[in-house]
Write an enzyme that holds these catalytic residues in place. Sequence first.
Site, PDB file in Angstrom:
ATOM      1  N   VAL A  70       0.813  -1.232   0.000  1.00  0.00           N
ATOM      2  CA  VAL A  70       0.000   0.000   0.000  1.00  0.00           C
ATOM      3  C   VAL A  70       0.844   1.280   0.000  1.00  0.00           C
ATOM      4  O   VAL A  70       0.286   2.372   0.034  1.00  0.00           O
ATOM      5  CB  VAL A  70      -1.030   0.020   1.158  1.00  0.00           C
ATOM      6  CG1 VAL A  70      -2.139  -0.974   0.904  1.00  0.00           C
ATOM      7  CG2 VAL A  70      -0.372  -0.213   2.508  1.00  0.00           C
ATOM      8  N   ASN A  96      -5.088  -0.227   8.182  1.00  0.00           N
ATOM      9  CA  ASN A  96      -4.449  -0.746   9.404  1.00  0.00           C
ATOM     10  C   ASN A  96      -2.926  -0.818   9.317  1.00  0.00           C
ATOM     11  O   ASN A  96      -2.250  -0.872  10.338  1.00  0.00           O
ATOM     12  CB  ASN A  96      -5.029  -2.145   9.683  1.00  0.00           C
ATOM     13  CG  ASN A  96      -4.180  -2.937  10.652  1.00  0.00           C
ATOM     14  OD1 ASN A  96      -4.209  -2.686  11.860  1.00  0.00           O
ATOM     15  ND2 ASN A  96      -3.385  -3.862  10.144  1.00  0.00           N
ATOM     16  N   TYR A 160       7.802   7.273  14.401  1.00  0.00           N
ATOM     17  CA  TYR A 160       6.517   6.588  14.604  1.00  0.00           C
ATOM     18  C   TYR A 160       5.479   7.563  15.162  1.00  0.00           C
ATOM     19  O   TYR A 160       4.355   7.652  14.658  1.00  0.00           O
ATOM     20  CB  TYR A 160       6.724   5.393  15.532  1.00  0.00           C
ATOM     21  CG  TYR A 160       5.506   4.511  15.717  1.00  0.00           C
ATOM     22  CD1 TYR A 160       5.030   3.722  14.682  1.00  0.00           C
ATOM     23  CD2 TYR A 160       4.841   4.453  16.941  1.00  0.00           C
ATOM     24  CE1 TYR A 160       3.924   2.901  14.847  1.00  0.00           C
ATOM     25  CE2 TYR A 160       3.743   3.626  17.127  1.00  0.00           C
ATOM     26  CZ  TYR A 160       3.286   2.852  16.076  1.00  0.00           C
ATOM     27  OH  TYR A 160       2.183   2.043  16.255  1.00  0.00           O
ATOM     28  N   ALA A 162       5.453  10.813  15.021  1.00  0.00           N
ATOM     29  CA  ALA A 162       5.131  11.850  14.042  1.00  0.00           C
ATOM     30  C   ALA A 162       4.204  11.308  12.952  1.00  0.00           C
ATOM     31  O   ALA A 162       3.235  11.962  12.551  1.00  0.00           O
ATOM     32  CB  ALA A 162       6.412  12.405  13.429  1.00  0.00           C
ATOM     33  N   LYS A 164       2.150   8.743  13.187  1.00  0.00           N
ATOM     34  CA  LYS A 164       0.828   8.432  13.738  1.00  0.00           C
ATOM     35  C   LYS A 164       0.044   9.706  14.069  1.00  0.00           C
ATOM     36  O   LYS A 164      -1.190   9.713  14.029  1.00  0.00           O
ATOM     37  CB  LYS A 164       0.979   7.534  14.969  1.00  0.00           C
ATOM     38  CG  LYS A 164       1.476   6.125  14.631  1.00  0.00           C
ATOM     39  CD  LYS A 164       0.509   5.404  13.701  1.00  0.00           C
ATOM     40  CE  LYS A 164       0.841   3.938  13.520  1.00  0.00           C
ATOM     41  NZ  LYS A 164      -0.098   3.236  12.616  1.00  0.00           N
TER      42      LYS A 164
HETATM   43  N1  LIG Z   1       0.617  -3.532  18.635  1.00  0.00           N
HETATM   44  C1  LIG Z   1       0.499  -2.383  19.262  1.00  0.00           C
HETATM   45  O1  LIG Z   1       0.756  -2.253  20.487  1.00  0.00           O
HETATM   46  C2  LIG Z   1       0.016  -1.187  18.491  1.00  0.00           C
HETATM   47  C3  LIG Z   1      -0.240  -0.015  19.205  1.00  0.00           C
HETATM   48  C4  LIG Z   1      -0.674   1.092  18.507  1.00  0.00           C
HETATM   49  C5  LIG Z   1      -0.887   1.011  17.145  1.00  0.00           C
HETATM   50  N2  LIG Z   1      -0.631  -0.126  16.480  1.00  0.00           N
HETATM   51  C6  LIG Z   1      -0.854  -0.134  15.026  1.00  0.00           C
HETATM   52  O2  LIG Z   1      -1.691  -1.195  14.645  1.00  0.00           O
HETATM   53  C7  LIG Z   1      -1.438  -1.511  13.267  1.00  0.00           C
HETATM   54  C8  LIG Z   1      -1.271  -2.980  13.059  1.00  0.00           C
HETATM   55  O3  LIG Z   1      -0.381  -3.500  13.962  1.00  0.00           O
HETATM   56  P1  LIG Z   1      -0.244  -5.066  14.106  1.00  0.00           P
HETATM   57  O4  LIG Z   1       0.128  -5.293  15.512  1.00  0.00           O
HETATM   58  O5  LIG Z   1      -1.407  -5.773  13.533  1.00  0.00           O
HETATM   59  O6  LIG Z   1       1.065  -5.307  13.192  1.00  0.00           O
HETATM   60  P2  LIG Z   1       1.588  -6.551  12.360  1.00  0.00           P
HETATM   61  O7  LIG Z   1       2.967  -6.147  11.945  1.00  0.00           O
HETATM   62  O8  LIG Z   1       1.426  -7.848  13.085  1.00  0.00           O
HETATM   63  O9  LIG Z   1       0.641  -6.610  11.089  1.00  0.00           O
HETATM   64  C9  LIG Z   1       0.698  -5.652  10.093  1.00  0.00           C
HETATM   65  C10 LIG Z   1       0.623  -6.315   8.738  1.00  0.00           C
HETATM   66  O10 LIG Z   1       0.811  -5.280   7.779  1.00  0.00           O
HETATM   67  C11 LIG Z   1       1.543  -5.789   6.694  1.00  0.00           C
HETATM   68  N3  LIG Z   1       2.200  -4.691   5.989  1.00  0.00           N
HETATM   69  C12 LIG Z   1       3.240  -3.938   6.419  1.00  0.00           C
HETATM   70  N4  LIG Z   1       3.578  -3.037   5.475  1.00  0.00           N
HETATM   71  C13 LIG Z   1       2.723  -3.232   4.438  1.00  0.00           C
HETATM   72  C14 LIG Z   1       2.576  -2.617   3.170  1.00  0.00           C
HETATM   73  N5  LIG Z   1       3.384  -1.622   2.771  1.00  0.00           N
HETATM   74  N6  LIG Z   1       1.586  -3.044   2.355  1.00  0.00           N
HETATM   75  C15 LIG Z   1       0.759  -4.048   2.735  1.00  0.00           C
HETATM   76  N7  LIG Z   1       0.870  -4.679   3.912  1.00  0.00           N
HETATM   77  C16 LIG Z   1       1.848  -4.287   4.757  1.00  0.00           C
HETATM   78  C17 LIG Z   1       2.539  -6.758   7.330  1.00  0.00           C
HETATM   79  O11 LIG Z   1       2.988  -7.714   6.391  1.00  0.00           O
HETATM   80  C18 LIG Z   1       1.730  -7.355   8.472  1.00  0.00           C
HETATM   81  O12 LIG Z   1       1.160  -8.594   8.119  1.00  0.00           O
HETATM   82  C19 LIG Z   1      -0.223  -0.679  12.872  1.00  0.00           C
HETATM   83  O13 LIG Z   1      -0.654   0.460  12.183  1.00  0.00           O
HETATM   84  C20 LIG Z   1       0.387  -0.309  14.201  1.00  0.00           C
HETATM   85  O14 LIG Z   1       1.176   0.859  14.131  1.00  0.00           O
HETATM   86  C21 LIG Z   1      -0.187  -1.241  17.117  1.00  0.00           C
END
Ligand SMILES: NC(=O)c1ccc[n+]([C@@H]2O[C@H](COP(=O)([O-])OP(=O)(O)OC[C@H]3O[C@@H](n4cnc5c(N)ncnc54)[C@H](O)[C@@H]3O)[C@@H](O)[C@H]2O)c1
Length: 256
Positions: A70, A96, A160, A162, A164
């Site tokens: 993406v 996401n 990160y 910035a 977010k």
């Molecule tokens: N885990 C936490 O504590 C937390 C806290 C705040 C925010 N978030 C946010 O939640 C979201 C998801 O986190 P998660 O824990 O599910 O992460 P994750 O890394 O387990 O899953 C994210 C998925 O996105 C895919 N991905 C990454 N870059 C991509 C790209 N350019 N195109 C298509 N797919 C891509 C990866 O292959 C992965 O499968 C993120 O935006 C993260 O910043 C997570």
Amino acid sequence: MPDRLKGKVAIVSGAGSRGPGVGNGKAAAVLFAREGARVLCVDQFLDRAEETCALIRAENGNASTLQADVTRAADCERMVATALERYGRLDVLHNNVGIESRKNLMEVTEEEWDRVMAVDLKSMLLTCQAAIPRLVEASGGSIINVSSVAALRAHGRTAYSAAKAGVIGLTISLAGQLAKDRIRVNAIAPGMVYTPMVAEGMSAELRERRRLAALIQDEGTAWDVGWAAVYLASDESRWVTGQVLVVDGGVSITTR
Ligand SMILES: NC(=O)c1ccc[n+]([C@@H]2O[C@H](COP(=O)([O-])OP(=O)(O)OC[C@H]3O[C@@H](n4cnc5c(N)ncnc54)[C@H](O)[C@@H]3O)[C@@H](O)[C@H]2O)c1
């Protein structure tokens, strides 16, 4: 069968998880399908999207997969075209995708800054540019952008935080531009949920400290974030736009 999203078609970006367990995208995709949506599970790694799709199909839900990056405009166009070809409509875009960067001000390199901005922020612009003309044609829809409490608190994670925070600015800007088209745009700011993204290399001690940091001292999970996405995707939130739904067990309002 629950039906809060019955009849809707949703795209979930980053619908896989980087490791064993359930990340935010995977949980949202599974819950969307449980609530009756047809879900296009998009990930840059097809096997990750397939794992999520298999979970959905095992519950008799309706989902399919697409490999796409993406951060590339052409992939975002292909993603939206695929949802329309397969399902004939689009109602929900769940942005996401995100990657972490733990570097502080002096540690973060220009290259890492650019990468985080591209994946965490620019990707959301590109998916929106691809999806919005179709949502306008369809007379409405819901866009959900995943931010983080890192945007709202004094975190040392420079790029990160910035990026977010940029997600929140993008959300509010788009909400203002798109309300006339009945397209709602909201953000979710998850707190310290335990997902594969953060689990890698985390000690049991740190995990416990993260749990105790929140007011509600249960460990947050991707399902907590996923349920917020279900609400914002559904017509239950039809009068809600431009908002940031913080899902963090209260960590962002603590004074300690
Ligand atoms: N885990 C936490 O504590 C937390 C806290 C705040 C925010 N978030 C946010 O939640 C979201 C998801 O986190 P998660 O824990 O599910 O992460 P994750 O890394 O387990 O899953 C994210 C998925 O996105 C895919 N991905 C990454 N870059 C991509 C790209 N350019 N195109 C298509 N797919 C891509 C990866 O292959 C992965 O499968 C993120 O935006 C993260 O910043 C997570």
